[in-house]
Design an enzyme around this catalytic site. Structure first.
Site, PDB file in Angstrom:
ATOM      1  N   ASP A 102       2.316   3.833   7.537  1.00 51.60           N
ATOM      2  CA  ASP A 102       2.459   4.930   8.492  1.00 51.60           C
ATOM      3  C   ASP A 102       3.424   4.563   9.615  1.00 51.60           C
ATOM      4  OD1 ASP A 102       0.612   6.993   7.529  1.00 51.60           O
ATOM      5  OD2 ASP A 102      -0.944   5.490   7.903  1.00 51.60           O
ATOM      6  N   HIS A 133       0.181   2.317   1.636  1.00 46.49           N
ATOM      7  CA  HIS A 133       0.662   3.439   2.437  1.00 46.49           C
ATOM      8  C   HIS A 133       1.005   2.920   3.829  1.00 46.49           C
ATOM      9  CE1 HIS A 133       0.827   7.727   3.545  1.00 46.49           C
ATOM     10  NE2 HIS A 133       0.215   7.380   4.675  1.00 46.49           N
ATOM     11  N   MET A 175      -1.604  16.715   4.401  1.00 46.23           N
ATOM     12  CA  MET A 175      -2.363  16.014   5.445  1.00 46.23           C
ATOM     13  C   MET A 175      -3.717  16.694   5.608  1.00 46.23           C
ATOM     14  SD  MET A 175      -0.696  13.407   6.555  1.00 46.23           S
ATOM     15  CE  MET A 175      -1.869  12.987   7.853  1.00 46.23           C
ATOM     16  N   MET A 193       5.113   5.758  12.932  1.00 48.10           N
ATOM     17  CA  MET A 193       4.919   6.773  13.987  1.00 48.10           C
ATOM     18  C   MET A 193       5.759   6.407  15.200  1.00 48.10           C
ATOM     19  SD  MET A 193       0.801   7.173  13.915  1.00 48.10           S
ATOM     20  CE  MET A 193      -0.121   7.264  12.385  1.00 48.10           C
ATOM     21  N   HIS A 232       5.268   6.684   4.944  1.00 48.58           N
ATOM     22  CA  HIS A 232       4.987   8.022   5.479  1.00 48.58           C
ATOM     23  C   HIS A 232       5.603   8.095   6.871  1.00 48.58           C
ATOM     24  CE1 HIS A 232       1.522  10.897   6.984  1.00 48.58           C
ATOM     25  NE2 HIS A 232       2.695  11.497   6.969  1.00 48.58           N
ATOM     26  N   ASP A 271      -4.010  12.659   2.513  1.00 47.69           N
ATOM     27  CA  ASP A 271      -4.046  11.582   3.525  1.00 47.69           C
ATOM     28  C   ASP A 271      -4.845  12.041   4.747  1.00 47.69           C
ATOM     29  OD1 ASP A 271      -3.469   9.492   5.257  1.00 47.69           O
ATOM     30  OD2 ASP A 271      -1.335   9.960   5.446  1.00 47.69           O
ATOM     31  N   SER A 291      -4.183   2.623   3.450  1.00 47.12           N
ATOM     32  CA  SER A 291      -3.277   2.775   4.591  1.00 47.12           C
ATOM     33  C   SER A 291      -3.357   1.526   5.454  1.00 47.12           C
ATOM     34  CB  SER A 291      -3.676   3.989   5.423  1.00 47.12           C
ATOM     35  OG  SER A 291      -2.984   3.932   6.652  1.00 47.12           O
ATOM     36  N   MET A 300       6.319   9.624  10.255  1.00 53.82           N
ATOM     37  CA  MET A 300       5.879  10.607  11.253  1.00 53.82           C
ATOM     38  C   MET A 300       6.731  10.369  12.497  1.00 53.82           C
ATOM     39  SD  MET A 300       1.837  10.195  10.458  1.00 53.82           S
ATOM     40  CE  MET A 300       2.156   8.634   9.670  1.00 53.82           C
TER      41      MET A 300
HETATM   42  C1  DX5 Z   1      -2.822   9.461   9.894  1.00 56.86           C
HETATM   43  C2  DX5 Z   1      -2.206   8.593   8.844  1.00 56.86           C
HETATM   44  C3  DX5 Z   1      -3.136   8.119   7.799  1.00 56.86           C
HETATM   45  C4  DX5 Z   1      -4.280   7.278   8.279  1.00 56.86           C
HETATM   46  C5  DX5 Z   1      -5.425   7.500   7.352  1.00 56.86           C
HETATM   47  O1  DX5 Z   1      -1.803  10.057  10.608  1.00 56.86           O
HETATM   48  O2  DX5 Z   1      -1.146   9.270   8.195  1.00 56.86           O
HETATM   49  O3  DX5 Z   1      -2.426   7.463   6.752  1.00 56.86           O
HETATM   50  O4  DX5 Z   1      -3.998   5.912   8.324  1.00 56.86           O
HETATM   51  O5  DX5 Z   1      -6.533   6.833   7.829  1.00 56.86           O
HETATM   52  P1  DX5 Z   1      -8.013   7.252   7.432  1.00 56.86           P
HETATM   53  O6  DX5 Z   1      -8.136   7.066   5.959  1.00 56.86           O
HETATM   54  O7  DX5 Z   1      -8.855   6.312   8.229  1.00 56.86           O
HETATM   55  O8  DX5 Z   1      -8.184   8.684   7.834  1.00 56.86           O
HETATM   56 ZN    ZN Z   2      -0.249   8.459   6.388  1.00 58.29          ZN
END
Ligand code: DX5
Ligand code: ZN
Length: 222
Positions: free
Chosen positions: A33, A31, A135, A35, A64, A173, A8, A66
């Site tokens: 993220d 990956h 998740m 947000m 991903h 994840d 990630s 969010m």
């Molecule tokens: C959290 C994200 C993850 C996050 C995972 O909302 O979707 O992808 O980056 O990070 P770790 O592996 O540190 O939990």
């Molecule tokens: Zn994620």
């Protein structure tokens, strides 16, 4: 069964994304993220940044989302030509319609659920998606602790997928590391997101290899 490790980028150094991407070239994908500070209480980046990531990456990008209003925005990310776009069930009004709009761009589509959302809620959509993202922390931040109940959720999802859609990937994840990846693979996951476990200590390439070996061991004893 194939095992995929997807670091990630949330845990990477954003000022040096290019070299961070190079440091994880042995991974199976990156990956990403996205947000928006509304669907989750944290804000990362949006379309223009993902577009640049797509231009400089030699690995497939797994996006991903969010964010709110996925019915409008998911397809815009798909149009960037990334490898996969994952939608949160909790943020879609018209789930099936948005899934087909993403699919129509030729991009793989994933459906994600938060820890509190039961498998039964995504059951009707499993056969029309390429991956399900379970998740294992509340979405929003890297570095959180894996929620142990996720293991049973993955087992249940695996038996459902075996029956109705065996080619669908099971992605997990949040809080994944050497301490739990073997058990999570044994439960049935095949695609592993890891942020802190890849970037926060040691060498990313070695961390990826360690995670991969443990996941292979878990899946071969499942
Ligand atoms: C959290 C994200 C993850 C996050 C995972 O909302 O979707 O992808 O980056 O990070 P770790 O592996 O540190 O939990
Ligand atoms: Zn994620």
């Amino acid at each position: 069964m194939s095992i995929r490790i997807q670091p990630s980028i949330l845990s990477a150094d954003f000022a040096n994304l290019k070299s961070e991407f190079e440091s994880i070239s042995s991974a199976d994908g990156i990956h990403v993220d996205v947000m928006d500070g509304h669907f989750v209480p944290n804000l990362t980046f949006g379309l223009p940044v993902v577009q640049r990531m797509q231009e400089i990456s030699t690995l497939p990008l797994d996006v991903h989302l969010m964010i709110e209003d996925l019915d409008r925005w998911a397809v815009e990310y798909a149009k960037l030509g990334v490898f996969s776009v994952t939608l949160h069930l909790e943020s879609c009004e018209e789930v099936a319609k948005t899934i087909s709009a993403v699919k129509a761009t030729g991009v793989r589509v994933g459906l994600a659920i938060k820890p509190g959302t039961p498998i039964s809620e995504i059951e009707p959509f499993i056969s029309i998606v390429d991956q399900v993202l379970v998740m294992s922390v509340e979405p929003g931040f890297g570095g959180q602790t894996f929620i142990p109940e996720t293991i049973q959720k993955i087992r249940d999802l695996k038996s459902l997928i075996r029956r109705i859609s065996p080619d669908t990937w099971i992605q997990v994840d949040g809080g994944i590391g050497v301490q739990n990846i073997e058990d999570v693979a044994r439960a049935g996951a095949d695609t592993f997101v890891a942020g802190s476990a890849v970037f926060n200590s040691g060498k990313p390439a070695e961390n990826i290899e360690a995670l991969r070996n443990l996941a292979i061991r878990g899946s071969s004893t499942s």
